[in-house]
Design an enzyme around this catalytic site. Structure first.
Site, PDB file in Angstrom:
ATOM      1  CB  SER A   8      -0.898   0.010   1.239  1.00  0.00           C
ATOM      2  OG  SER A   8      -1.516   1.283   1.370  1.00  0.00           O
ATOM      3  CG  HIS A   9       0.433   4.715  -2.569  1.00  0.00           C
ATOM      4  ND1 HIS A   9       0.037   3.653  -3.342  1.00  0.00           N
ATOM      5  CD2 HIS A   9       0.981   5.618  -3.425  1.00  0.00           C
ATOM      6  CE1 HIS A   9       0.324   3.920  -4.604  1.00  0.00           C
ATOM      7  NE2 HIS A   9       0.894   5.094  -4.684  1.00  0.00           N
ATOM      8  CB  SER A  10      -0.909   4.390   3.826  1.00  0.00           C
ATOM      9  OG  SER A  10      -1.066   4.193   5.208  1.00  0.00           O
ATOM     10  CG  ASP A  67      -2.424   1.104  -2.294  1.00  0.00           C
ATOM     11  OD1 ASP A  67      -1.551   1.033  -3.167  1.00  0.00           O
ATOM     12  OD2 ASP A  67      -2.350   1.867  -1.315  1.00  0.00           O
TER      13      ASP A  67
END
Lengths: 130, 88, 208
Positions: A8-10, A67
């Protein structure tokens, strides 16, 4: 057992999904979060992903949940850093990241092979919620 | 073939973690496992099929097991549901 | 091409960093508005990386470090794309301390092949390839007629500039801008622009 990597980017998203998936996993199962950048910022980092893949593999391959956008590009770039043997048994699931991860983890916990784990993750696209 | 009726009593129903536990338990047996409820039938060894059933608390379900270990399988699944999946 | 490799990379990095806002504004119009920020962050990381290591004269090795650093620091799609481009360009320049037109041609070719493969893209889709592919072709035309490295890069730079202009006339079919369809027309592509900026920095360095 097939391993699962969450890209995920996060970092928080990846770790949160991992936390949920662990609720349903077998004790020896590998679920690795590869979220965010090394400095904690938002983004994806192919090196973090390749390290996660290596840690997630126990010999049966790794299913990867992604994502948006560059998560796919970074994961495909990460494949280049893997040795050839491992590269032949990694696959990105075209699935919603959370539902896909949960479904993949349960499928993997049953001892299913990589193709089955990815297929179940992708099947999560059709899960109705209400 | 063994067919049993059991009511889901745990609060969250046969969702997420309980669904995963059910499928994992079912898959540990050789028998075929089917869940029927609300006029739908699902493969009890498929996480997607079980989650798609959307089985809530107080739903009565029919579990059918068929195979050499159908008895043990049926008992194990029934016990699991009756124990509320350890939720309470 | 001679000249200090570190200075060249530093010049490219400074120009990208200096265009942070411009690239971000271009991206905000048709993408998610992070291209300038991401590219600047990447080249800041490259700068820090090169400053912190011992002087290396093997061009291939340095480009490999640049590629790896971009991959791990850019964060957006440009990271894997440019990172792969630099890694691929590192192969033909491995072991070299100076570059001739033949080697640079091979480097550009490998870089473009890497971007095409990674992005599953080709020209005419409003991407960095619309600047890089014409630049490569112009470079090769120059090389084939015996021009100097600097002259060839001048040609490449001009072609990239026209390529950026061309991206204003087409709609995006790759990347996030493709969601806009017809509405992406009229805007120049941020990726093509950052590619053009890199060539511009290179040429301006050589002109000094």
């Amino acid at each position: 057992m097939v391993g699962v990597v969450i890209v995920s980017h996060s970092q928080k998203v990846a770790e949160g999904i991992r936390e949920m998936a662990l609720q349903m996993s077998a004790p020896e199962q590998k679920i690795i979060a590869a979220g965010g950048m090394a400095d904690g910022g938002i983004g994806t980092d192919a090196f973090r992903v390749s390290e996660a893949i290596v840690s997630a593999d126990t010999g049966d391959g790794v299913a990867i949940m992604v994502d948006l956008g560059s998560a796919v590009l970074s994961t495909e770039t990460a494949f280049e850093f893997l040795d050839e043997e491992l590269r032949s048994k990694v696959q990105i699931a075209d699935a919603p990241i959370l539902e896909g991860a949960i479904s993949a983890v349960v499928e993997a916990s049953l001892g299913s092979n990589l193709a089955a784990v990815v297929a179940t993750a992708e099947g999560a696209r059709t899960l109705n919620k209400c | 073939m063994i067919e049993i009726q059991v009511t889901i009593t745990n609060t969250s129903g046969l969702h997420a973690r309980p669904a995963a536990q059910f499928v994992q338990k079912a898959a540990a047996f050789k028998s075929k496992v089917k869940i029927a409820a609300n006029n739908k039938v699902a493969d009890g060894k498929s996480i997607l099929a079980v989650m798609s059933m959307g089985l809530k608390q107080n739903t009565q379900i029919t579990i059918t097991t068929e195979g050499e270990d159908e008895k043990e399988c049926s008992k194990a699944l029934e016990d699991m549901i009756k124990s509320k999946f350890g939720e309470e | 091409m001679s000249g200090n490799l570190y200075e060249v990379i530093s010049a490219v990095g400074e120009m990208i960093i200096g265009n942070r806002q411009k690239l971000t504004d271009l991206d905000a119009a048709i993408g998610d508005g992070d291209h300038g920020i991401n590219m600047a962050r990447g080249f800041e990381a490259v700068k820090a990386k090169l400053q912190g290591m011992e002087m290396e004269s093997d061009i291939g090795k340095v480009l490999k470090i640049v590629g790896m650093t971009l991959i791990s620091s850019v964060g957006g799609a440009a990271g894997p794309l440019y990172g792969t481009a630099f890694l691929r360009a590192a192969a033909p320049s491995q072991g070299k301390t100076e570059l001739d037109t033949q080697t640079i041609g091979l480097m550009l070719e490998a870089a473009i092949a890497g971007i095409k493969e990674r992005g599953k893209a080709t020209t005419g889709e409003k991407t960095m390839l619309d600047a890089l592919v014409p630049a490569y072709e112009a470079f090769q035309d120059g090389a084939n007629t015996g021009k100097t490295v600097t002259a060839c890069l001048e040609l490449a730079y001009e072609a990239a500039q026209q390529g950026v202009e061309f991206t204003k006339t087409i709609i995006a079919t790759k990347g996030r801008a493709s969601y806009l369809g017809e509405r992406s027309r009229g805007h120049q592509d941020p990726g093509a622009t950052s590619s053009y900026i890199m060539l511009k920095a290179l040429v301006e360095y050589l002109r000094r």
